[in-house]
Design a protein around this motif. Structure first.
Motif, PDB file in Angstrom:
ATOM      1  N   LYS A  62       0.821  -1.212   0.000  1.00 45.92           N
ATOM      2  CA  LYS A  62       0.000   0.000   0.000  1.00 45.92           C
ATOM      3  C   LYS A  62       0.854   1.261   0.000  1.00 45.92           C
ATOM      4  CE  LYS A  62      -3.892  -2.354   0.696  1.00 45.92           C
ATOM      5  NZ  LYS A  62      -3.329  -3.722   0.801  1.00 45.92           N
ATOM      6  N   ALA A  63       2.131   1.114  -0.309  1.00 48.18           N
ATOM      7  CA  ALA A  63       3.050   2.248  -0.212  1.00 48.18           C
ATOM      8  C   ALA A  63       2.718   3.364  -1.199  1.00 48.18           C
ATOM      9  CB  ALA A  63       4.497   1.779  -0.428  1.00 48.18           C
ATOM     10  N   ASP A  64       2.036   3.042  -2.288  1.00 51.32           N
ATOM     11  CA  ASP A  64       1.712   4.060  -3.282  1.00 51.32           C
ATOM     12  C   ASP A  64       0.420   4.800  -2.967  1.00 51.32           C
ATOM     13  OD1 ASP A  64       0.178   1.809  -3.678  1.00 51.32           O
ATOM     14  OD2 ASP A  64       0.098   2.028  -5.866  1.00 51.32           O
ATOM     15  N   ARG A  65      -0.248   4.431  -1.882  1.00 50.33           N
ATOM     16  CA  ARG A  65      -1.498   5.078  -1.522  1.00 50.33           C
ATOM     17  C   ARG A  65      -1.217   6.232  -0.577  1.00 50.33           C
ATOM     18  NH1 ARG A  65      -5.959   0.877   0.259  1.00 50.33           N
ATOM     19  NH2 ARG A  65      -7.274   2.646  -0.317  1.00 50.33           N
ATOM     20  N   GLY A  66      -1.864   7.350  -0.815  1.00 52.63           N
ATOM     21  CA  GLY A  66      -1.655   8.520   0.013  1.00 52.63           C
ATOM     22  C   GLY A  66      -2.282   8.374   1.389  1.00 52.63           C
ATOM     23  N   VAL A  67      -1.823   9.210   2.321  1.00 53.26           N
ATOM     24  CA  VAL A  67      -2.337   9.180   3.687  1.00 53.26           C
ATOM     25  C   VAL A  67      -3.825   9.537   3.709  1.00 53.26           C
ATOM     26  CG1 VAL A  67      -2.214  10.314   5.947  1.00 53.26           C
ATOM     27  CG2 VAL A  67      -0.108   9.639   4.754  1.00 53.26           C
ATOM     28  N   GLY A  68      -4.228  10.470   2.877  1.00 58.27           N
ATOM     29  CA  GLY A  68      -5.630  10.854   2.812  1.00 58.27           C
ATOM     30  C   GLY A  68      -6.507   9.704   2.371  1.00 58.27           C
ATOM     31  N   GLU A  69      -6.037   8.938   1.387  1.00 59.70           N
ATOM     32  CA  GLU A  69      -6.802   7.803   0.897  1.00 59.70           C
ATOM     33  C   GLU A  69      -6.936   6.736   1.980  1.00 59.70           C
ATOM     34  OE1 GLU A  69      -6.819   4.743  -2.958  1.00 59.70           O
ATOM     35  OE2 GLU A  69      -5.152   6.149  -2.631  1.00 59.70           O
ATOM     36  N   ILE A  70      -5.851   6.502   2.693  1.00 60.43           N
ATOM     37  CA  ILE A  70      -5.878   5.521   3.781  1.00 60.43           C
ATOM     38  C   ILE A  70      -6.825   5.982   4.885  1.00 60.43           C
ATOM     39  CG2 ILE A  70      -4.497   4.589   5.688  1.00 60.43           C
ATOM     40  CD1 ILE A  70      -2.218   4.231   3.704  1.00 60.43           C
ATOM     41  N   SER A  71      -6.813   7.271   5.169  1.00 66.82           N
ATOM     42  CA  SER A  71      -7.702   7.781   6.221  1.00 66.82           C
ATOM     43  C   SER A  71      -9.155   7.558   5.859  1.00 66.82           C
ATOM     44  CB  SER A  71      -7.420   9.261   6.475  1.00 66.82           C
ATOM     45  OG  SER A  71      -7.895  10.070   5.404  1.00 66.82           O
ATOM     46  N   ARG A  72      -9.500   7.750   4.567  1.00 63.11           N
ATOM     47  CA  ARG A  72     -10.883   7.517   4.143  1.00 63.11           C
ATOM     48  C   ARG A  72     -11.234   6.039   4.228  1.00 63.11           C
ATOM     49  NH1 ARG A  72      -9.257  11.468   0.491  1.00 63.11           N
ATOM     50  NH2 ARG A  72      -8.766   9.917  -1.109  1.00 63.11           N
ATOM     51  N   ASP A  73     -10.289   5.154   3.901  1.00 61.96           N
ATOM     52  CA  ASP A  73     -10.536   3.717   4.008  1.00 61.96           C
ATOM     53  C   ASP A  73     -10.798   3.293   5.450  1.00 61.96           C
ATOM     54  OD1 ASP A  73     -10.203   3.439   1.317  1.00 61.96           O
ATOM     55  OD2 ASP A  73      -8.157   2.658   1.423  1.00 61.96           O
ATOM     56  N   CYS A  74     -10.308   4.073   6.403  1.00 65.14           N
ATOM     57  CA  CYS A  74     -10.481   3.745   7.826  1.00 65.14           C
ATOM     58  C   CYS A  74     -11.647   4.500   8.453  1.00 65.14           C
ATOM     59  CB  CYS A  74      -9.195   4.045   8.588  1.00 65.14           C
ATOM     60  SG  CYS A  74      -7.807   3.027   8.052  1.00 65.14           S
ATOM     61  N   GLY A  75     -12.413   5.216   7.645  1.00 67.53           N
ATOM     62  CA  GLY A  75     -13.634   5.845   8.141  1.00 67.53           C
ATOM     63  C   GLY A  75     -13.496   7.264   8.648  1.00 67.53           C
ATOM     64  N   PHE A  76     -12.335   7.893   8.457  1.00 72.91           N
ATOM     65  CA  PHE A  76     -12.163   9.275   8.894  1.00 72.91           C
ATOM     66  C   PHE A  76     -12.702  10.231   7.831  1.00 72.91           C
ATOM     67  CE2 PHE A  76      -9.084   7.020  11.480  1.00 72.91           C
ATOM     68  CZ  PHE A  76      -9.243   7.621  12.720  1.00 72.91           C
ATOM     69  N   VAL A  77     -13.373  11.278   8.283  1.00 73.05           N
ATOM     70  CA  VAL A  77     -14.029  12.182   7.348  1.00 73.05           C
ATOM     71  C   VAL A  77     -13.042  13.117   6.669  1.00 73.05           C
ATOM     72  CG1 VAL A  77     -16.226  12.088   8.563  1.00 73.05           C
ATOM     73  CG2 VAL A  77     -14.530  13.794   9.252  1.00 73.05           C
ATOM     74  N   SER A  78     -11.872  13.287   7.248  1.00 68.29           N
ATOM     75  CA  SER A  78     -10.874  14.162   6.635  1.00 68.29           C
ATOM     76  C   SER A  78      -9.478  13.724   7.059  1.00 68.29           C
ATOM     77  CB  SER A  78     -11.087  15.625   7.053  1.00 68.29           C
ATOM     78  OG  SER A  78     -10.757  15.818   8.426  1.00 68.29           O
ATOM     79  N   ALA A  79      -8.496  14.058   6.218  1.00 65.98           N
ATOM     80  CA  ALA A  79      -7.112  13.722   6.540  1.00 65.98           C
ATOM     81  C   ALA A  79      -6.634  14.473   7.779  1.00 65.98           C
ATOM     82  CB  ALA A  79      -6.216  14.043   5.343  1.00 65.98           C
ATOM     83  N   THR A  80      -7.140  15.695   7.964  1.00 63.79           N
ATOM     84  CA  THR A  80      -6.750  16.483   9.141  1.00 63.79           C
ATOM     85  C   THR A  80      -7.219  15.813  10.422  1.00 63.79           C
ATOM     86  OG1 THR A  80      -6.878  18.521   7.856  1.00 63.79           O
ATOM     87  CG2 THR A  80      -6.952  18.727  10.249  1.00 63.79           C
TER      88      THR A  80
END
Length: 256
Positions: A214-232
């Motif tokens: 999953k190294a090519d996936r951005g932090v924002g994308e991972i955050s959405r996959d985990c149910g967070f509404v925003s990267a912040t």
């Protein structure tokens, strides 16, 4: 310790007599008390004086607040003190049937106290205490089993829906068909439901951040996959629980 005057209607309070016995019950030491006390609200006829009525090595203490304290020798109970610790020093909910049986038995003994043989009454009171304790312990164990099942089902539902931003304690309670209050009781003594959801989301995020695939996936994308509404929001929650930003965690977790 709960005071006599604070025994609420519909509950049983079980205590050990003596300070040493109380410490043993709370600390888990092997010491056992000399006597066990059962306190329950019980209507008593006004003609019965509010004091202690002794029958052999047992007693019934009539308190002015409508509570009866039944004291029996611990050694005469077949229920071990280790098992009774589950009930000690806390209000235990008891059903109406058990309350009625206790109230009726106590009322009859006190009404006929002057003509009854004290030793015979003592045997009767030990049996009454045994009935109440075993019934209350059975109910507590059943409630514990139900709570364990609800907790397991709640965690399974949370793990299965971590990626859903709408996952909330209320949604979990609705899925389990229990009240929100009951759901929070199931997790009493550990992180509450909202905290548990956040912790499990962070755990999933840590696994994704440390996965080379999953190294090519951005932090924002991972955050959405985990149910967070925003990267912040994700970064703030991640730093609070892990102690570093998700980007730093990924940099140290991924193999070089």
């Amino acid at each position: 310790m709960q005071q006599d005057a604070e025994v609420a209607s519909g509950v049983l309070v079980v205590r050990a007599s003596g300070a040493a016995a109380a410490r043993a019950a709370l600390t888990g030491s092997p010491s056992t008390p000399q006597s066990v006390q059962l306190l329950m609200r019980c209507p008593v006829h006004r003609s019965v004086p509010g004091n202690t009525h002794v029958f052999g090595d047992c007693s019934l203490h009539v308190l002015p607040v409508g509570t009866i304290m039944l004291t029996v020798p611990e050694a005469k109970l077949s229920t071990g003190f280790t098992d009774l610790r589950r009930l000690m020093f806390q209000p235990v909910e008891v059903g109406e049937g058990l309350r009625t049986a206790f109230s009726s038995a106590v009322g009859h003994v006190l009404a006929a106290r002057d003509v009854l043989d004290p030793v015979g009454v003592a045997h009767h009171l030990v049996g009454l205490a045994e009935m109440v304790l075993r019934s209350a312990l059975r109910d507590e164990l059943e409630r514990a089993d139900i709570a364990t099942g609800h907790r397991r089902a709640a965690l399974e539902h949370i793990r299965a829906h971590l990626g859903d931003p709408s996952l909330t304690p209320g949604e979990v309670a609705k899925a389990l068909n229990i009240s929100l209050r009951r759901l929070y009781q199931v997790f009493e003594g550990e992180p509450n439901v909202a905290e548990r959801i956040k912790m499990l989301r962070i755990d999933r995020a840590k696994a994704l951040l440390a996965d080379p695939a999953k190294a090519d996936r951005g932090v924002g994308e991972i955050s959405r996959d985990c149910g967070f509404v925003s990267a912040t929001h994700f970064s703030r929650a991640f730093r609070a629980l892990v102690g570093q930003p998700p980007t730093d965690y990924r940099r140290h977790a991924l193999p070089r």
